[in-house]
Each structure stands twice: as C-alpha cells, then as structure tokens.
Scaffold this motif. Structure first.
Motif, mmCIF file in Angstrom:
data_model
loop_
_atom_site.group_PDB
_atom_site.id
_atom_site.type_symbol
_atom_site.label_atom_id
_atom_site.label_comp_id
_atom_site.label_asym_id
_atom_site.label_seq_id
_atom_site.Cartn_x
_atom_site.Cartn_y
_atom_site.Cartn_z
ATOM 1 N N TRP A 191 0.810 -1.219 0.000
ATOM 2 C CA TRP A 191 0.000 0.000 0.000
ATOM 3 C C TRP A 191 0.849 1.277 0.000
ATOM 4 C CZ3 TRP A 191 0.396 -3.696 3.770
ATOM 5 C CH2 TRP A 191 0.857 -3.319 5.005
ATOM 6 N N HIS B 186 -2.282 -6.230 1.590
ATOM 7 C CA HIS B 186 -3.517 -5.872 2.274
ATOM 8 C C HIS B 186 -4.659 -6.495 1.483
ATOM 9 C CE1 HIS B 186 -5.032 -3.456 5.527
ATOM 10 N NE2 HIS B 186 -3.868 -2.858 5.665
ATOM 11 N N TRP C 51 -7.361 -4.511 -0.680
ATOM 12 C CA TRP C 51 -6.756 -3.625 -1.672
ATOM 13 C C TRP C 51 -6.000 -4.417 -2.740
ATOM 14 C CZ3 TRP C 51 -4.402 -0.494 2.949
ATOM 15 C CH2 TRP C 51 -5.431 0.173 3.610
ATOM 16 N N ASN D 197 -2.361 -8.916 5.474
ATOM 17 C CA ASN D 197 -3.163 -8.056 6.363
ATOM 18 C C ASN D 197 -4.640 -8.131 5.979
ATOM 19 O OD1 ASN D 197 -1.155 -5.662 7.751
ATOM 20 N ND2 ASN D 197 -0.333 -6.862 6.084
ATOM 21 N N TRP E 175 -4.785 -5.650 12.272
ATOM 22 C CA TRP E 175 -5.054 -4.350 12.870
ATOM 23 C C TRP E 175 -6.555 -4.109 12.815
ATOM 24 C CZ3 TRP E 175 -7.067 0.202 10.492
ATOM 25 C CH2 TRP E 175 -7.247 1.248 11.420
ATOM 26 N N GLU F 173 -1.754 -5.928 16.380
ATOM 27 C CA GLU F 173 -1.287 -4.527 16.385
ATOM 28 C C GLU F 173 -2.225 -3.682 17.247
ATOM 29 O OE1 GLU F 173 -0.894 -3.129 12.382
ATOM 30 O OE2 GLU F 173 -0.417 -1.068 12.944
ATOM 31 N N LYS G 207 -3.307 0.446 18.663
ATOM 32 C CA LYS G 207 -3.301 1.862 18.260
ATOM 33 C C LYS G 207 -4.217 2.619 19.212
ATOM 34 C CE LYS G 207 -4.458 4.738 14.252
ATOM 35 N NZ LYS G 207 -4.450 4.835 12.788
ATOM 36 N N ASP H 280 3.619 -0.741 15.981
ATOM 37 C CA ASP H 280 3.688 0.279 14.931
ATOM 38 C C ASP H 280 4.211 1.537 15.611
ATOM 39 O OD1 ASP H 280 2.869 2.569 13.321
ATOM 40 O OD2 ASP H 280 1.655 1.192 12.144
ATOM 41 N N HIS I 148 1.921 4.407 16.615
ATOM 42 C CA HIS I 148 0.702 4.138 17.369
ATOM 43 C C HIS I 148 0.890 4.312 18.879
ATOM 44 C CE1 HIS I 148 -1.342 1.583 13.976
ATOM 45 N NE2 HIS I 148 -0.903 2.756 13.559
ATOM 46 N N HIS J 61 5.819 -2.152 12.552
ATOM 47 C CA HIS J 61 5.455 -1.317 11.423
ATOM 48 C C HIS J 61 6.229 -0.027 11.604
ATOM 49 C CE1 HIS J 61 1.368 -3.108 9.963
ATOM 50 N NE2 HIS J 61 2.415 -3.822 9.606
ATOM 51 N N ASP K 183 -0.795 9.465 14.055
ATOM 52 C CA ASP K 183 -0.333 8.343 13.234
ATOM 53 C C ASP K 183 -0.054 8.893 11.838
ATOM 54 O OD1 ASP K 183 0.267 5.793 12.396
ATOM 55 O OD2 ASP K 183 -1.811 5.233 12.028
ATOM 56 N N ASP L 49 5.398 0.693 7.305
ATOM 57 C CA ASP L 49 3.969 1.008 7.146
ATOM 58 C C ASP L 49 3.867 2.527 7.031
ATOM 59 O OD1 ASP L 49 1.257 1.249 7.115
ATOM 60 O OD2 ASP L 49 0.912 0.495 9.145
HETATM 61 C C1 RM4 Z 1 -3.495 1.561 10.421
HETATM 62 C C2 RM4 Z 1 -2.481 0.547 10.869
HETATM 63 C C3 RM4 Z 1 -2.432 -0.666 9.991
HETATM 64 C C4 RM4 Z 1 -2.488 -0.305 8.531
HETATM 65 C C5 RM4 Z 1 -3.642 0.628 8.273
HETATM 66 C C6 RM4 Z 1 -3.753 0.999 6.817
HETATM 67 O O1 RM4 Z 1 -3.305 2.772 11.084
HETATM 68 O O2 RM4 Z 1 -1.211 1.120 10.949
HETATM 69 O O3 RM4 Z 1 -1.289 -1.410 10.232
HETATM 70 O O4 RM4 Z 1 -2.664 -1.483 7.823
HETATM 71 O O5 RM4 Z 1 -3.465 1.785 9.037
#
Ligand code: RM4
Ligand code: MN
Ligand code: MN
Length: 394
Positions: free
Chosen positions: A21, A65, A68, A95, A142, A182, A184, A217, A220, A244, A252, A290
C-alpha cells in the motif's frame, strides 16, 4: 569484532519488508493527492517493490492488504506468487481488512452483531487461506474497532468477543504461521479503541494462543510514550513479533522512518541488539514499513526509508555493550548514556557503502533508481489511469 565487521554483520541479517500500500495513492481524511506514477494493481505494486529491492538488496518480501490487493479473494492469490517472483520479490505478511466495509461501522471482532463478528472472522480465515497460498508466515491484524462516545459500547464484553474470535482464528494456523496483533490508541475511533495499547495487545495475543505475538507500529503511541521500553518488555516476555515502521510528529502520521526522530528508532534497535547479546539468541522479529507517501514520490520515499533504517541499525550495532553493562552495573550514568550517544553520533555511511559494494549493490540506491529510467516509464504508462483518481483506498 571491529566497528566495520560489526556493521557488516548487522546489515547482513537486516531485512525490511515493504508494504504494497506504500506504492499506491493513499489519502488523508481530507482527500488524496494523486501521483501519476502510483501503483494501482498488485502487479504494479510488486513491480515497484521489486525496484526497491533491486537497488537496496534488503527488501525481498512485500506485505499485502487483502481488500486492496486481492479484491477478488483467495483465488487471486494463485497468480500473485509467480508475479512476485517475476519482479524478484516474495509475498510477506498478509493483512486482513476488517475496517473498510460499511458493515464494520460499529466494529468487526468487537461488533455487537454476531453476524458481523462472524463475517470479520470469515474474512480473516480467508486471509489465512491466502497466506497459505502465498507461503506467508504472518497474518498481521489491525482493528479499527472502538467507539466515539462514552457509554455507547460495552468495553468488557467487546474484549471477550475479541478473545473468542482471535482464538478461533489462531486455531486454524499452520504450525509455522503466526498471528500478529497490532495496537493503536485512537483513530478512527475517537473515544475508546478496543486494542488501544501494548498491554491490551499482549493480553489478546496470549488469549489467542501460543503462535500469536504483538506488533509495534511506531506511530501508534501517545507522544511522550517510551517506545523502546515497550520493545524491551515485549522482548523480555518473548512476545514481540514485528514492527510497522514510520515516523510522526503528532499522531499516526505515517511519515518516512527517522524523518522526525531518528534517535527514537536507534534506541529501539539498540534494545533489540542488547537483548540478543545478553540472551545469545536472535529475536524473531518482522521489520515492515507502514507508511503513507502522500507527497513524496512513493518509490523514492521507500528507498530513502530503507537507507535510513540501515543507517540507524548500523549505528545501534556500534554500541559497546560490554562497556554499557559495566557502566549500568556501577551506575555510572554518564558513561552508560555516552555508550548510546557515541554510537549514534558515528558516521556509518562509509562502512555501509563498502558493504554495498561487497554485495554488488549500487553505492547510492536512490541515484541508481533515478538512473534506471523506471520512474519515467511508469509515469508515462500509468498517468492517464491514475489521474482519473477513481481507484480504491490503496
Ligand atoms: C493503520 C495501521 C495498519 C495499517 C492501516 C492501513 O493505522 O497502521 O497497520 O494497515 O493503518
Ligand atoms: Mn500499522
Ligand atoms: Mn497506522
């Protein structure tokens, strides 16, 4: 071991996974700035990742991902393996995406509706099927789950639902596969997030089963949080599964690694090396980028990230650990801190150049990329499709 040998040994085993991505047009809350050269299909993303690997030599895998990259589901995974091979890379972490569909408005694994929870589990199981086909070890999870207003969600109940679905997913892992959990603190949820910090992620990874680990990450965390301490604790618990990488100034932000605070990344690498040196065993960690390159050229941003990551990893390899251990034991504070400062201040670039030349790699990966003509070619080939701007999120 002299300094150069230490750097060479560190670089020899430092591989960085690229995110598919990161090559695509991605947006902010306010919209997307489209780039003519951005990748739109999984083939284009793998091709771009292949370019980064070709000039750096250290990025053999690409994280994907599911929504996507595989909009048509697991069957698409069959043709992706040979495409990746054609571009000189392999598929890395898979993912799942349980945040984009309308049905996930009030959560996925934590949704009060059992049908939605089941759908999120099914999608994750499908992602596991993809991981099996692509030979990927890690299913990287995530969750955007959370709530926006006090009192609107049963926090304890949602925790239980997470435990249930994660355990059900873990039960389907092959013996060599891992679940990465993960965390956040906020965004998109603005009041409570179901997996908000490393403690919650650690609990849920343990509840899932023995092959689950925590993914950190770097973007995060709350601003003043000590990330290397979290890393040290997770290492000590043998629960750190991966990273990440990105940098940020506020939230973020997904800026390129080390662009704001390179000492932070250095301190993380130092804790990992210190752990490995004391325990005598290598930490089994996936290092993945990431990032969201809204303004910088995507491939260039990725190459820049890899170069900076290698520099910081090499600097961490210069910390004199024997001296550090003595200084810590004697509470010689200035001497201990200086071990880190001296290593961080060292110019590792000449040694990295030499390492690249030993590997038969270009001395300056960015320059090599610019010379290759690839960017001009994809800009030409992709411009009209990209500037229409009606592709998906990434
Ligand atoms: C999130 C997180 C995930 C990522 C998405 C797009 O904040 O970091 O790891 O896959 O965004
Ligand atoms: Mn992430
Ligand atoms: Mn993020």
């Amino acid at each position: 071991m002299n300094a150069k040998d230490g750097i060479f040994a560190a670089l020899d085993r430092f591989h960085i996974e690229l995110p598919s991505w990161g090559f695509a047009n991605t947006g902010t809350r306010f919209g997307k700035y489209l780039q003519a050269a951005a990748a739109a299909t999984i083939e284009e993303k793998l091709s771009d990742a292949g370019q980064v690997h070709a000039v750096t030599g250290v990025c053999p895998t690409v994280a994907v991902h599911v929504l996507w990259d595989f909009p048509e589901g697991p069957k698409q995974a069959d043709c992706v393996v040979p495409i990746a091979a054609r571009y000189g890379v392999r598929i890395g972490a898979v993912n799942p995406n349980v945040f984009q569909d309308q049905q996930y408005k009030h959560g996925s694994f934590g949704n009060p509706d059992p049908i939605v929870r089941r759908k999120a589990l099914d999608h994750s199981l499908q992602s596991l099927a993809i991981a099996r086909k692509t030979g990927s070890r890690d299913l990287s999870l995530w969750f955007a789950d959370g709530s926006n207003y006090p009192g609107t969600a049963n926090i304890r109940q949602r925790k239980k639902w997470f435990e249930e679905n994660l355990a059900a997913l873990h039960a389907q892992l092959d013996p060599n596969q891992r679940l990465l959990v993960e965390y956040k603190p906020f965004e998109p949820a603005l009041y409570h997030t179901d997996i908000a910090d490393w403690g919650m992620a650690l609990h849920l990874a343990r509840a899932a089963g023995p092959q689950a680990r925590v993914l950190v990450d770097t973007g995060h965390h709350y601003l003043s949080q000590n990330i290397e301490q979290i890393v040290a604790w997770l290492l000590s618990e043998e629960m750190l599964g991966g990273f990440h990488f990105n940098d940020r100034r506020y939230a973020d932000d997904d800026l390129t690694l080390g662009s704001i605070d390179p000492y932070q990344v250095f301190r993380i690498f130092h804790e990992i090396r210190f752990f490995e040196w004391e325990t005598g065993s290598p930490a089994d960690i996936g290092y993945t980028v990431d990032q969201s390159h809204n303004l910088k050229g995507k491939i260039e941003a990725m190459i820049q990230t890899v170069i900076v990551a290698q520099q910081l990893f090499a600097k961490a390899a210069l910390v004199n650990l024997e001296k550090l251990r003595m200084a810590q034991a004697r509470t010689n504070l200035v001497a201990a801190e200086s071990c880190l400062q001296d290593a961080f201040a060292s110019d590792v670039r000449p040694a990295i150049l030499e390492w690249r030349s030993h590997q038969g790699l270009p001395a300056d990966p960015l320059d090599a990329f610019h010379q290759s003509g690839y960017l001009e070619r994809i800009t030409r080939d992709r411009a009209s499709k990209n500037l229409e701007g009606n592709s998906g999120y990434a």
